[in-house]
Design a protein around this motif. Structure first.
Motif, PDB file in Angstrom:
ATOM      1  N   ALA A  91      -3.330   4.847  -3.028  1.00  3.39           N
ATOM      2  CA  ALA A  91      -3.461   4.850  -4.478  1.00  3.39           C
ATOM      3  C   ALA A  91      -4.398   3.721  -4.944  1.00  3.39           C
ATOM      4  N   ASP A  92      -4.270   2.568  -4.334  1.00  3.01           N
ATOM      5  CA  ASP A  92      -5.089   1.441  -4.746  1.00  3.01           C
ATOM      6  C   ASP A  92      -5.646   0.728  -3.513  1.00  3.01           C
ATOM      7  N   PRO A  93      -6.806   1.163  -3.031  1.00  5.72           N
ATOM      8  CA  PRO A  93      -7.349   0.639  -1.778  1.00  5.72           C
ATOM      9  C   PRO A  93      -7.532  -0.877  -1.777  1.00  5.72           C
ATOM     10  N   SER A  94      -7.697  -1.498  -2.919  1.00 10.43           N
ATOM     11  CA  SER A  94      -7.928  -2.943  -2.936  1.00 10.43           C
ATOM     12  C   SER A  94      -6.716  -3.707  -2.401  1.00 10.43           C
ATOM     13  N   PRO A 131       0.837  -1.201   0.000  1.00 10.69           N
ATOM     14  CA  PRO A 131       0.000   0.000   0.000  1.00 10.69           C
ATOM     15  C   PRO A 131       0.876   1.256   0.000  1.00 10.69           C
ATOM     16  N   LYS A 132       0.611   2.125  -0.970  1.00  9.56           N
ATOM     17  CA  LYS A 132       1.429   3.340  -1.075  1.00  9.56           C
ATOM     18  C   LYS A 132       0.541   4.566  -1.209  1.00  9.56           C
ATOM     19  N   THR A 133       1.081   5.683  -0.775  1.00 11.11           N
ATOM     20  CA  THR A 133       0.363   6.941  -0.972  1.00 11.11           C
ATOM     21  C   THR A 133       0.524   7.334  -2.441  1.00 11.11           C
ATOM     22  N   ARG A 134      -0.182   8.383  -2.841  1.00 10.61           N
ATOM     23  CA  ARG A 134      -0.063   8.813  -4.247  1.00 10.61           C
ATOM     24  C   ARG A 134       1.357   9.276  -4.561  1.00 10.61           C
ATOM     25  N   SER A 135       2.068   9.716  -3.506  1.00  9.01           N
ATOM     26  CA  SER A 135       3.461  10.104  -3.754  1.00  9.01           C
ATOM     27  C   SER A 135       4.412   8.913  -3.574  1.00  9.01           C
ATOM     28  N   ALA A 136       3.854   7.705  -3.622  1.00  9.52           N
ATOM     29  CA  ALA A 136       4.635   6.464  -3.621  1.00  9.52           C
ATOM     30  C   ALA A 136       5.357   6.158  -2.312  1.00  9.52           C
TER      31      ALA A 136
END
Ligand code: WT7
Length: 651
Positions: free
Chosen positions: A635-638, A607-612
């Motif tokens: 970025a991708d909750p799944s 799991p990463k934030t939009r800033s990776a």
């Protein structure tokens, strides 16, 4: 910063308080409350007075030069740490007093009086000098808990050489990294060490580590014997006993060291993959170590002092070697495991030697709790008069157990907060003065100025958690990071100008007591030992099957924190139990057994934030089975959902 709110509210409900008995107070070295105020009003005068407890070859002219972030203490003064720990006690009334009472794991023992210790240290100093070791050279020491370890450290100090002790539980890769970083000239090791009846192959590890270093000589203590399977390399390796037999028996003249000359390096983990060589000075460090023995630990000539740490960590440096010996105390040193041969080994030692002060770690106390009170109950612990803990916040249950089953509700407990970098205890009660509360290290010791502040460096008061800071320099503070002053500045003084940032979150209660909430950086505290997440991650990604890894600390009943690794594998790699075992083994080989992940969770993505940025908080929540917090920045909750269900499977 994130403060664990659950933890905070538990701590805030802790209202028990224990005052020192009149009897303890009356006999305490420090029993005048005004010392706090006097030290706060003029810390330099306070520390100068403490420094005068040491023997100086040349008195200092100036107490402190402070050019943030660099401090110089006791400027112009000359002294020698080994002289202060050994020689000065080896004349006069302490000459035949036990300095070190050593207990080997198999049951052998050895007592060194101050006079005997002086002879051993002097022979070792002659021997090292004979190998070409000079003032300022680095000597790496990779030894088990045997008398040759403090003897080697003190011999280096006597010459003015800088020692770098590497804990015997570190792997050959870790040893190699530390040998290279310190550019060590000589390595002192042993054929092997005993641990729970088994042998740790120190010499074999050392051989592997040495191939790429500039080490000229290896001195090998024969501790285990033939079963260790050690081989000697002609021209490079020499046995300790051969060297010592040939060494002159004449006194070795202590090198007069500048107060600011380096006494030792000790590596500790930080937020990057590379451990930091923490640099400690001679005069300031020794002043801090010595002062805390008298103030926090109330040391007296009659005491028998037992600290259960390994000398490979700072606790052992300060509270087995430099603190107690500079104070002329009797130190009990134990080689092996707490449950060998039985789970009462520590209590057997307390009874056997009449230990009066016992200093250990919360993780050990939780282990003793699990083993049951019958083990201490089987021994006479009535000689104990003071107990101490260090390494991590102590949970109130463990504190109460320690108080009842070891201290017989009679001994004050000093919970001591400090770090490799601080050199000695910073936040701790003076046991004759300060009432204790289970779970709090209480308040800063005299001469130390701590606070809890927000992002902007403003005091947060009694309501909120914040950053623990130390606002003024102190004698035993680290001087720099070996070979990387930039890292020193950034790590410790980068956030608030001229103010030291330890990296812990904390909270103050209405009495001004400090409650430590744990690390605020990517450092995990496993059984009181600091492990950097980046170090474990880089060990994992060095394995050919691994694409990416994220490591977090999750709470653990005994260890405080345990390591959970989330791993994504390369295309086509099968994830199975063999791979789990192989990855754990890779971490053991790269770092050491204490860094072995408790569990490895395979995931298709992290799991990463939009800033990776990897969302470690989320991983921690998953590992601890908590309800998920806010995931809107994901970025991708799944990814989270699949991680959660996988974690359940791994259970
Ligand atoms: C970190 C330092 C100092 C020797 C042992 C570890 C944690 C240490 C306490 C305590 C709460 C504590 C902190 C600190 N810590 N003592 N009494 N209460 N937390 O030395 O490896 O340098 O680790 O240990 O988080 O920053 P270290």
């Amino acid at each position: 910063m994130s403060v664990d709110s659950e933890k905070l509210s538990t701590l805030l409900h802790e209202t028990r308080s224990f005052s020192p008995s009149d009897e303890f107070r009356a006999q305490a070295n420090f029993n005048d409350e005004t010392i706090y105020e006097r030290a706060a009003n003029d810390p330099e005068a306070y520390w100068a007075l403490q420094a005068e407890q040491l023997t100086w070859f040349q008195p200092f002219e100036n107490v402190l030069n402070w050019e943030p972030p660099h401090a110089q203490w006791f400027v112009g003064g000359k002294l020698n740490a080994a002289y202060n720990c050994v020689d000065r006690h080896a004349v006069g009334p302490r000459k035949n007093k036990a300095a070190i009472i050593w207990e080997g794991e198999p049951g052998d023992s050895r007592v060194l009086t101050y006079d005997m210790l002086r002879r051993e240290v002097d022979k070792a100093a002659h021997a090292l000098k004979g190998l070409g070791v000079q003032k300022g050279d680095r000597v790496t020491i990779y030894l088990p808990m045997i008398p040759e370890l403090p003897i080697s450290m003190l011999a280096c100090a006597k010459i003015g050489a800088i020692h770098s002790v590497v804990f015997g539980g570190f792997s050959s890769k870790s040893l190699q990294q530390r040998l290279e970083d310190a550019d060590a000239k000589v390595l002192i090791t042993a054929d092997g060490g005993w641990r729970r009846g088994g042998v740790i192959p120190l010499k074999a590890n050392a051989d592997e580590a040495l191939s790429a270093t500039k080490v000229e000589n290896v001195v090998v203590v024969r501790r285990v014997g033939d079963s260790a399977g050690a081989t000697m390399q002609e021209g490079r390796d020499v046995y300790w006993h051969d060297l010592m037999a040939k060494a002159p028996t004449t006194p070795f003249e202590a090198e007069p060291m500048d107060s600011e000359d380096i006494l030792y390096l000790l590596y500790t983990s930080g937020t990057t993959g590379k451990p930091k060589g923490i640099v400690h000075s001679t005069g300031g460090y020794l002043t801090g170590a010595n002062t805390s023995m008298r103030s926090v630990f109330d040391i007296k000539d009659e005491d028998v002092w037992f600290c259960t740490a390994d000398i490979g960590w700072v606790t052992g440096h300060t509270y087995i070697v430099y603190g107690p010996l500079s104070a002329g105390a009797t130190v009990v040193m134990y080689e092996g495991g707490p449950d060998y041969p039985g789970r009462d080994r520590f209590w057997e030692i307390v009874e056997k030697y009449g230990v009066t002060i016992f200093y250990t770690a919360p993780t050990s106390i939780r282990t003793f709790m699990k083993w049951g009170p019958e083990h201490p109950a089987a021994h006479d612990l009535s000689t104990l008069r003071l107990l101490g803990t260090v390494g991590e916040p102590i949970n109130p249950e463990a504190w109460m157990w320690f108080h009842q089953h070891i201290g017989n509700e009679r001994c004050p407990i000093v919970d001591t907060w400090w770090q490799t970098e601080t050199g000695c205890a910073m936040i701790a009660p003076l046991p004759g003065i300060v009432p204790t509360k289970p779970g709090s290290a209480t308040r800063a010791v005299p001469g130390i100025d701590v606070d809890v502040v927000d992002e902007h460096g403003q005091s947060v008061g009694f309501e909120n958690g914040g950053y623990l800071v130390i606002k003024k320099p102190w004698p035993s503070m680290l001087r720099t990071v070996w070979g990387d002053d930039e890292r020193f500045r950034n790590t410790y003084f980068g956030k608030f100008e001229g103010i030291y940032l330890p990296g812990d979150g904390a909270h103050l209660d209405e009495d001004g007591y400090v409650w430590i909430l744990g690390r605020i950086d990517d450092v995990i505290n496993v059984s009181g030992h600091r492990i950097g997440t980046a170090e474990v991650e880089s060990a994992l990604v060095s394995h050919s099957s691994v694409a990416e890894a994220a490591v977090i600390g999750r709470s653990h009943d005994i260890k405080g924190q345990a390591i959970t690794a989330f791993v994504t594998v390369r295309e086509g790699i099968e994830t199975n139990q063999e791979l789990v075992a192989a990855l754990k083994q890779t971490v053991v080989e790269k770092i050491g057994a204490m860094a072995r992940p408790e569990e490895i969770i395979f995931t298709a993505e992290l799991p990463k934030t939009r800033s990776a940025k990897i969302m470690r908080r989320l991983l921690r929540d998953i590992a601890e089975g908590r309800v998920l917090g806010d995931t809107t920045t994901l970025a991708d909750p799944s990814v989270v959902e699949s991680l959660k269900s996988q974690y359940k499977e791994a259970d």
